[in-house]
Structures are given as C-alpha cells and as structure tokens.
Design an enzyme around this catalytic site. Structure first.
Site, PDB file in Angstrom:
ATOM      1  N   TYR A  70      38.888  38.431  50.119  1.00  0.00           N
ATOM      2  CA  TYR A  70      37.976  38.357  48.975  1.00  0.00           C
ATOM      3  C   TYR A  70      37.916  39.696  48.245  1.00  0.00           C
ATOM      4  O   TYR A  70      38.037  39.751  47.014  1.00  0.00           O
ATOM      5  CB  TYR A  70      36.585  37.961  49.465  1.00  0.00           C
ATOM      6  CG  TYR A  70      35.528  37.948  48.381  1.00  0.00           C
ATOM      7  CD1 TYR A  70      35.382  36.852  47.546  1.00  0.00           C
ATOM      8  CD2 TYR A  70      34.680  39.035  48.198  1.00  0.00           C
ATOM      9  CE1 TYR A  70      34.416  36.833  46.542  1.00  0.00           C
ATOM     10  CE2 TYR A  70      33.704  39.029  47.204  1.00  0.00           C
ATOM     11  CZ  TYR A  70      33.580  37.926  46.386  1.00  0.00           C
ATOM     12  OH  TYR A  70      32.616  37.928  45.394  1.00  0.00           O
ATOM     13  N   SER A 130      33.200  41.937  41.695  1.00  0.00           N
ATOM     14  CA  SER A 130      32.259  42.133  42.796  1.00  0.00           C
ATOM     15  C   SER A 130      32.207  43.598  43.176  1.00  0.00           C
ATOM     16  O   SER A 130      33.203  44.332  43.042  1.00  0.00           O
ATOM     17  CB  SER A 130      32.680  41.314  44.020  1.00  0.00           C
ATOM     18  OG  SER A 130      31.877  41.616  45.146  1.00  0.00           O
TER      19      SER A 130
END
Length: 246
Positions: free
Chosen positions: A157, A143
C-alpha cells in the site's frame, strides 16, 4: 444535455472519504458521477445532484475500460470538470498481517498497484478529452504512508501511494498542455470504518492531537477543484493534523 452544472467523476464513492467527498460536491451544486464496487447508497439515489453510478471493479483493467466507456457515453459531448481518484485497497495476508516485503503473495502486490496506481493513470487517460473541454482538474488521493514508514500500512500500500505521488507530479506537467490541473491530497489518520482501536496510539504523534474527519479531506479535495486554486498544479496537500512533519 442542457445542464450548466459542473460535473465530477469520483471513484471509491460508497463509503468513508469517497462518500464524504460526494456529499461535499453535491452541497456545492455539482453534478456527480460515481463509481464503486457496490451499488449507490440509498441516500445518494435521492440526491438531485447524483446523476449516474457505475458499478465496476477498478482493480481489473477490463473494469476500468468499461467504466470509462460508460461514463464517457453518459457525458456525450459534454465537458468534465473534475476527476477524483479515490478508490484504493490495503489488503492483509491470510494471517491478518499487513502485506509487506517478506510476506504474502507477490500477485497481491500486483493487485494493489492495479487499483492504487494504474487505475488512476488509466482513468486520467480515458477522461483526457472531456477534462480538456472543461479545463478541469484531477485529484489523486495519496497517503501519509507514501512518505514515511507507517506502523499499520503495509509495504504494498505504502509504495503504491508513493508511486501515485510521483505520478501526480508527472501528470501535472503533461496534462498542463491540455489545460488540466493535477494535484493530490494525502490524508493522515482519518476516522473511517478502516480505523481500528490500535490507531489511538498514533494520536500523540499528531500535533493537533486528534484524528481527522472524512469531511476535512473532502474539503481539501473540493478546493483543489475550485477556481480559487486555478493556478495550483503538481501540489500534494497533507491533511494530517501535522503528523507528516515528524
């Protein structure tokens, strides 16, 4: 098994980027083994290239172990050409805040890392033998949040994805001894069900002035598994419209 098609195992396959990636591999004629916590969508059941679906919770190490055993049993003595580690979670606290350093239960951090980091490692180990037979490819979905502070991605995350980026580099070196390539794709703002109205404020930060599509991420994943990228390993491709440059 008498099937000459290439085979891919893909996790987190039921929606968003995962589902788009399944569709891309299917269009290219690959045989597809999927895994998610949900049952396989009806349209996939009608897909002649969809071969097998495994329902498993990969945040539970026992679920990972069971999934690997079932998939390897299905493969038999056959080779595996690609493993796409897409399943991930970005939880919120009970107050709907992103899980950060100062809020939420530390156990929730462990659950995030189990799925986002340890599951890809365990799956890569579990499929090492058939990947070696196929001189295959592993693609980890990381990501943009693993490389810079993101306003809507929590610390748990983001750090799990940063760890997965580092793991990709380490795996690339070790799996090269097996003839297996390991790369990553780092999406930016992609139009999926996870995106809310608040993400519209991020568009001015994107040089291409729009969000990406799941199909655009799927295209990058597929190319990394193709022969065109046979000499590429240890690389992370940013599918961000240039957002990662700032």
């Amino acid at each position: 098994m008498g099937d000459e098609r290439k085979t891919v195992v893909l996790t987190g396959a039921s929606r968003g980027i995962g589902h788009a990636t399944v569709m891309r591999f299917s269009r290219e004629g690959w045989r597809i083994i999927t895994c998610s916590r949900d049952d396989v969508p009806a349209e996939c059941q009608r897909d002649p290239n969809w071969a097998h679906h495994i329902t498993a919770d990969l945040a539970d190490p026992r679920g990972v172990e069971a999934m690997v055993a079932e998939a390897n049993d299905f493969l038999g003595e056959g080779a595996l050409d690609a493993l796409v580690n897409n399943a991930a979670v970005s939880p919120k606290t009970p107050f709907k805040e992103r899980l950060g350093c100062l809020n939420g239960d530390i156990q929730d951090w462990r659950l995030v890392f189990e799925l986002n980091f340890f599951a890809p490692l365990a799956l890569a180990r579990g499929f090492a033998a058939p990947l070696r037979k196929g001189r295959g490819s592993i693609v980890n979905i990381t990501s943009i949040a693993g490389h810079a502070i993101h306003p809507f991605a929590g610390s748990a995350y983001s750090t799990s994805k940063a760890a997965l980026s580092a793991l990709t580099r380490e795996m690339a070196v070790e799996f090269a001894e097996l003839g297996v390539r390991v790369n990553a794709v780092a999406p930016g703002e992609i139009e999926t069900a996870m995106i809310g109205e608040e993400y519209e404020a991020l568009i001015p930060r994107i040089p291409m002035n729009r969000m990406g599509t799941p199909e655009e991420v799927a295209g990058a994943v597929f190319q990394l598994c193709s022969d065109d990228f046979a000499y590429v390993t240890g690389t992370e491709i940013f599918v961000t419209g240039g957002q990662h440059l700032f």
